[in-house]
Structure formats: C-alpha cells, structure tokens
Design an enzyme around this catalytic site. Structure first.
Site, PDB file in Angstrom:
ATOM      1  N   ARG A 260       0.847  -1.185   0.000  1.00 31.25           N
ATOM      2  CA  ARG A 260       0.000   0.000   0.000  1.00 31.25           C
ATOM      3  C   ARG A 260       0.888   1.242   0.000  1.00 31.25           C
ATOM      4  NH1 ARG A 260      -1.380   2.517   4.589  1.00 31.25           N
ATOM      5  NH2 ARG A 260      -1.439   0.647   5.879  1.00 31.25           N
ATOM      6  N   HIS A 264      -3.765   4.073   4.741  1.00 29.15           N
ATOM      7  CA  HIS A 264      -4.828   3.065   4.843  1.00 29.15           C
ATOM      8  C   HIS A 264      -6.146   3.664   4.351  1.00 29.15           C
ATOM      9  CE1 HIS A 264      -7.266  -0.202   6.381  1.00 29.15           C
ATOM     10  NE2 HIS A 264      -7.978   0.668   7.051  1.00 29.15           N
ATOM     11  N   TYR A 273       4.264   5.143  11.216  1.00 30.57           N
ATOM     12  CA  TYR A 273       4.612   3.737  11.468  1.00 30.57           C
ATOM     13  C   TYR A 273       5.461   3.102  10.366  1.00 30.57           C
ATOM     14  CZ  TYR A 273       0.376   3.171   8.579  1.00 30.57           C
ATOM     15  OH  TYR A 273      -0.582   3.256   7.587  1.00 30.57           O
TER      16      TYR A 273
END
Length: 381
Positions: A260, A264, A273
């Site tokens: 990805r 998200h 992160y």
C-alpha cells in the site's frame, strides 16, 4: 517493517524491470491488444483513485480508501473473472469494480455520503462494498454454497466466487469461519488476499509467523503466493484458481504480495509507522512502470499509445470530478426508505417524529435558505 524479500513459491511472470519470465505451473499467452488493455486499466484506475483522493482532501468526500500500489492485484484478478462469476469486495476494490463495469461514481457516492453504497449485485455480479472487516468472506462462502447446491459447478460453464480481503482480515474470526465452511463443503470460492504489508499500522509479521498463503493448508485447501505487483502473474494465478473452483475442486487461497503506497484511508498518517526508505524500495516495483517497460521492450506500444491513454485518463478524471460535484444530496427523510423491505409501524412512527422535528427548521427558513445556496467546489461538507 514490511517483508521485503518473498520466500520461494513466489509466482512471477514479469520482473520489476519489465522482463518476461515463465512459470511451469502458471503462464499466459496474450495478444498485443490484451497487454495494452491491461496497461490502460492500470492507468485509468490509478487516475480515478488520485482524483478521489484529491476530492477528499478538498472536502468533497468524507473518506477515501486508496488502492495506490495495488492496481495490478486488482486488475489482474478482476480480468480473470468470467461474466458469470461473482465478486465480493472490501471497501478498496475500485479496480475490480472497474473490471466488472461498475461506474466509478458508485464508490464516490458512498464516501460522499449521498447514499449507503447500495448496488444491485446482479447488475455486474459485484456485491456491495463491505465496511465490516472480513464479513464479505462469509457472504461469499454462503453464496458459493448456493451456487454449488444449484448445480452450477462441474463444467467449463460453471460459476465461481471470489472474496477479497486484506492481510489484517486474516486475523478476524469471520474470515476463519468462512475458511472452515468453504473447506468442509468444497465451496467454489477463491479467497484473494491483498497482502499490502500493513493492517492499518500493524505490519504483517505482527499477525503471523508464517506466510499467509500457508495458512490455507491448515484448513484443507491450496494456497499460493503471487507477485501482487505483476498484473500478468496475478491474472494467471487467479484464472487458474477460479477455473478449479468452477470445476468443483473447492476453495483456494491467493496471497497477492503487494504494498500500500498511500495511507490506509485518508484519515490515516502512515509516516507514523513506516519509514521513507521502505516506500522508496517498493516504488521500484511499481506495477504500472514494470508493464510499461515490458510494452516498450516488446515493441507492443509506442509513445503515441501512452499519450493517448494519458489523455483518456485526464478526460476520465474530469468526468469523475464533475459527476461527484453534481451528485444531489438526498432528502433527509429518505434515511428511512431502505431500512426494511416492508416498513414497520415503529419505523413509520420514527419517520413521523423526524418529519415533525425537521419541520421546525423549515418553518424558521434556515433550512430553506441553506438548501438554495450552491456548494462551492472545495468547501467543507
């Protein structure tokens, strides 16, 4: 950190540099038009995705779940479906929706909040977007069992079902229950997992100690890992699994190893992160650029073809933006229309209460005045 080097068993037909390789179990032999068609799909769905992200940032959508980086997994698997097959998506399968002929505005309607994402699943053999993580796997398994009981398996003309899920969904009880039922009844369903390395902020290695595709063996059906950034390999692997299912060989699990590239959803901040170096590493595996390199190497497409596709993408983006901004806001009272097929007395009472409550605002003139003021492009909803 994401898993950067896949283990053996990784099906790949197109290297990141655009070189064609062959696999003894999975391969494709496509025409030049089909290769160009794959490229067109990849470009157009990425452009729709980019436009939708921009619309959200401008306040025209409440949320958007981007497919950036996962185009090959979705286009490859989507094009492997036959007309009679049924697809059960998550909320990110915009590329699969494109392959099934669903208007891109359908997803924008839901994320804009003008409807609840309702769609006739039989119009395109594409179910509604599923927001509840993993729920669509149960729906797909139940549908596949129905296909089986109706005797629509066991031949070349048989039907197959595909259920899309992310790596994070493999930790959900609904998904594992779907695996149990599918295996026990040999349901003609393919579980297509897009392992994009993160379940929101949790990397895959926080959820499993083995590659995801190997989980299938524990339930009693085959699993395979494919290069999810390789549209040709994804197409070949999915086509094979669907054909096996339609011939009555039961379920299968495909792990499309991808990444990805964006957040998200647009409410997420991936810089919290994951590191920039990881993003750059995966950028070198871009599904569009590898297919572009292949087309150029094989002299299947020239610059005029790429210019034509880019122009088509610009036109499509303009249509999507215009269509989104022109979507009418629903009347507040329609909130009650689709709750039940047959309205109930309590529901009608709630409707009347809501109507009376709303009339207070209409009497003041505030609501009428607000409804006549056109919304400016870029304004907050």
């Amino acid at each position: 950190m994401s898993e950067s080097v896949p283990e053996r068993g990784f099906v790949q037909l197109l290297t990141p540099e655009g070189e064609r390789v062959h696999d003894p179990d999975y391969d494709v032999n496509l025409s030049d038009d089909e290769y160009r068609g794959f490229f067109r799909d990849l470009i157009l769905v990425r452009r729709v995705d980019a436009e939708a992200t921009a619309l959200q940032r401008q306040g025209q959508l409440g949320l958007w779940a981007s497919l950036l980086g996962q185009e090959a997994a979705q286009i490859g698997s989507g094009r492997a479906l036959r007309r009679q097959d049924m697809a059960f998506p998550t909320y990110r399968e915009h590329g699969v929706a494109w392959c099934r002929g669903v208007d891109p505005l359908h997803a924008l309607r839901m994320f804009r909040g003008v409807d609840l994402g309702a769609i006739d699943p039989h119009a395109h053999n594409f179910a509604m977007y599923a927001i509840v993580i993993g729920a669509q796997c149960l729906h797909a398994t139940g549908y596949a069992m129905g296909v089986q009981k109706d005797g629509r398996v066991g031949s070349d003309d048989g039907e197959a079902v595909i259920a899309y899920l992310g790596d994070g969904a493999t930790s959900q009880g609904d998904v594992n229950e779907a695996f149990v039922w599918a295996a026990a009844f040999a349901a003609p369903v393919v579980f297509f997992c897009q392992n994009n390395q993160y379940a929101i902020s949790a990397p895959t290695d926080r959820q499993t100690r083995v590659p995801l595709y190997r989980r299938a063996a524990g339930f009693g059906f085959p699993g395979v890992r494919v290069d999810g950034n390789d549209v040709l390999a994804t197409y070949a692997v999915t086509r094979r699994a669907l054909d096996d299912a339609r011939h009555g060989q039961g379920p299968a699990f495909i792990e499309a190893f991808t990444y990805r590239m964006g957040a998200h959803t647009t409410s997420d901040d991936p810089t919290r992160y994951r590191i920039a170096a990881e993003l750059e590493e995966w950028r070198l595996r871009d599904p569009i650029e590898r297919l572009r390199s292949f087309l150029v190497r094989q002299q299947v497409a020239d610059q005029s073809f790429f210019d034509e596709i880019n122009a088509e993408a610009d036109e499509l983006a303009a249509e999507v933006r215009k269509g989104c901004l022109e979507l009418p806001d629903p009347a507040p009272e329609t909130l009650f229309d689709q709750v039940y097929e047959t309205p109930t007395a309590p529901l009608e009472q709630q409707r009347e209460t809501f109507r009376a409550y709303s009339s207070e605002f209409l009497a003041s003139g505030d609501e009428t005045e607000r409804s006549t003021v056109p919304r400016r492009e870029g304004s907050r909803r």
